[in-house]
Design an enzyme around this catalytic site. Structure first.
Site, short mmCIF file in Angstrom:
data_model
loop_
_atom_site.label_atom_id
_atom_site.label_comp_id
_atom_site.label_asym_id
_atom_site.label_seq_id
_atom_site.Cartn_x
_atom_site.Cartn_y
_atom_site.Cartn_z
N HIS A 67 0.83 -1.21 0.00
CA HIS A 67 0.00 0.00 0.00
C HIS A 67 0.87 1.26 0.00
CE1 HIS A 67 0.37 1.05 4.37
NE2 HIS A 67 0.48 -0.25 4.54
N ASP A 182 6.26 1.70 6.35
CA ASP A 182 4.96 1.05 6.29
C ASP A 182 4.07 1.90 5.39
OD1 ASP A 182 2.50 -0.14 6.77
OD2 ASP A 182 2.33 0.60 8.82
N GLU A 216 -5.29 1.25 2.83
CA GLU A 216 -4.94 0.20 3.78
C GLU A 216 -4.96 0.70 5.21
OE1 GLU A 216 -2.52 -2.45 6.33
OE2 GLU A 216 -2.25 -0.31 5.91
N GLU A 217 -4.45 1.92 5.44
CA GLU A 217 -4.32 2.43 6.81
C GLU A 217 -5.67 2.67 7.48
OE1 GLU A 217 -1.81 2.30 8.49
OE2 GLU A 217 -0.03 2.49 7.25
N ASP A 236 3.96 -6.23 3.22
CA ASP A 236 3.84 -5.04 4.07
C ASP A 236 5.07 -4.98 4.95
OD1 ASP A 236 2.77 -2.90 5.69
OD2 ASP A 236 0.77 -3.54 5.11
N HIS A 316 4.67 2.94 12.96
CA HIS A 316 3.82 4.11 13.18
C HIS A 316 4.57 5.21 13.95
CE1 HIS A 316 -0.37 2.20 12.30
NE2 HIS A 316 0.56 1.86 11.42
#
Length: 339
Positions: A67, A182, A216-217, A236, A316
């Site tokens: 993504h 990510d 995706e998030e 991922d 994150h």
């Protein structure tokens, strides 16, 4: 292989340089479309904004998904003092962004720089530290603004996108430091695979398509895939942390995450492939994770599903990986589609 790794590193820097919080992904998708066309492919752009390209092979269709949407924020409201109150896009952690530079993107194409701070960031002023929760965070623009009217004059509105500075660095020792590894790191890996298939004349033993998703998030990036898909692997990030075997220099093969177990036979096949090629890998269980391919299953597709990725530390956050993890992930994907 060194040229492939160099290409992947270059693509990572180009992808992270394009702001693309969930819903604001058009420019990143355009970049993928142009890059894949330059390689000689015929990519397709969906109504949703996903990019799909078949890179070769016939039968038993496999989709490799990464993504290109990222965490970020949106303007929730404009304060009386000319500062912006944000609202989160995806699983953004405000404590990791306190003090981070950012950009604000208006609907008419204007871009303003600013900084993310809590409402009382100065150690020389505050009696007590302000908790870094969303309601206590604000965006200070690098503009002379003092009230709502000043913000209106800049053309900034509720709903405008706030993107954090990625600060992408690849060190001489091979460490990769950046926001949004990510999942732009694995998107770059899949671009590296596409380039190798063309440049090296690699024969694929099955139909292989690459899917670059854009939601995706927020949980529904992979909810639509080609109808003939038999198997799908989310490429991922691999988690690095307590109670996990993966490091930044390995490829992680996920057996189970918050959505439950991945397809047992597919995970076994990936593990056997990694072993056969002497790759540095770990099988892990991620306690707080969800992937594109789980959205595909929930949408009703009858597929085998898996999840792999290079080890990424501090997810994150301002994240870190290593080119060895990139190499192990690339080699696993390449071997899986060619043997």
């Amino acid at each position: 292989m060194e040229k492939n790794l160099e290409f992947i590193g270059e693509q990572l820097k180009k992808l992270t340089a394009i702001p693309s919080p969930s819903s604001y992904t058009e420019k990143a998708a355009e970049y993928l479309m142009e890059t894949l066309k330059e390689m000689g492919y015929e990519p397709e752009l969906s109504n949703k904004g996903n990019v799909l390209v078949t890179i070769g092979g016939e039968g038993n269709p496999l989709v490799l998904a990464s993504h290109i949407d990222t965490l970020g924020a949106m303007v929730r409201s404009i304060k009386d003092n000319g500062r912006l109150r944000p609202t989160t896009l995806g699983g953004h952690q405000w404590r990791t962004a306190d003090g981070e530079n950012c950009t604000v993107h208006t609907r008419d194409g204007r871009v303003y720089t600013g900084v993310v701070l809590n409402t009382e960031p100065s150690a020389h002023v505050a009696d007590e530290k302000v908790e870094q929760t969303e309601e206590n965070m604000e965006i200070l623009l690098d503009e002379n603004v003092e009230n709502k009217e000043d913000i209106d004059a800049l053309g900034i509105q509720v709903g405008d996108i706030i993107a954090m500075d990625p600060r992408t660095v690849i060190t001489e020792s091979g460490y990769i430091k950046s926001r949004f590894l990510d999942d732009k790191l694995s998107a770059a890996i899949l671009l590296g695979l596409a380039k190798a298939v063309k440049d090296e004349g690699i024969t694929l033993h099955r139909k292989v398509s690459l899917l670059f998703t854009v939601y995706e998030e927020v949980g529904h990036g992979g909810s639509y895939v080609p109808a003939d898909t038999a198997e799908m692997i989310s490429v991922d990030m691999g988690c690095v942390g307590a109670d996990l075997g993966c490091t930044e220099r390995m490829v992680s093969i996920c057996a189970k995450d918050s959505g439950g177990p991945y397809n047992y036979n597919l995970i076994t096949a990936l593990v056997n492939t990694a072993k056969a090629h002497g790759l540095d890998f770990a099988i892990d269980v991620y306690p707080h994770y969800g992937s594109d391919v789980e959205a595909t299953l929930r949408a009703g597709y009858d597929i085998r599903h898996g999840l792999i990725g290079p080890g990424v530390y501090a997810s994150h956050n301002y994240e870190r990986s290593h080119m060895d993890g990139v190499k192990n992930t690339y080699e696993l994907v390449k071997a899986y589609v060619t043997e």
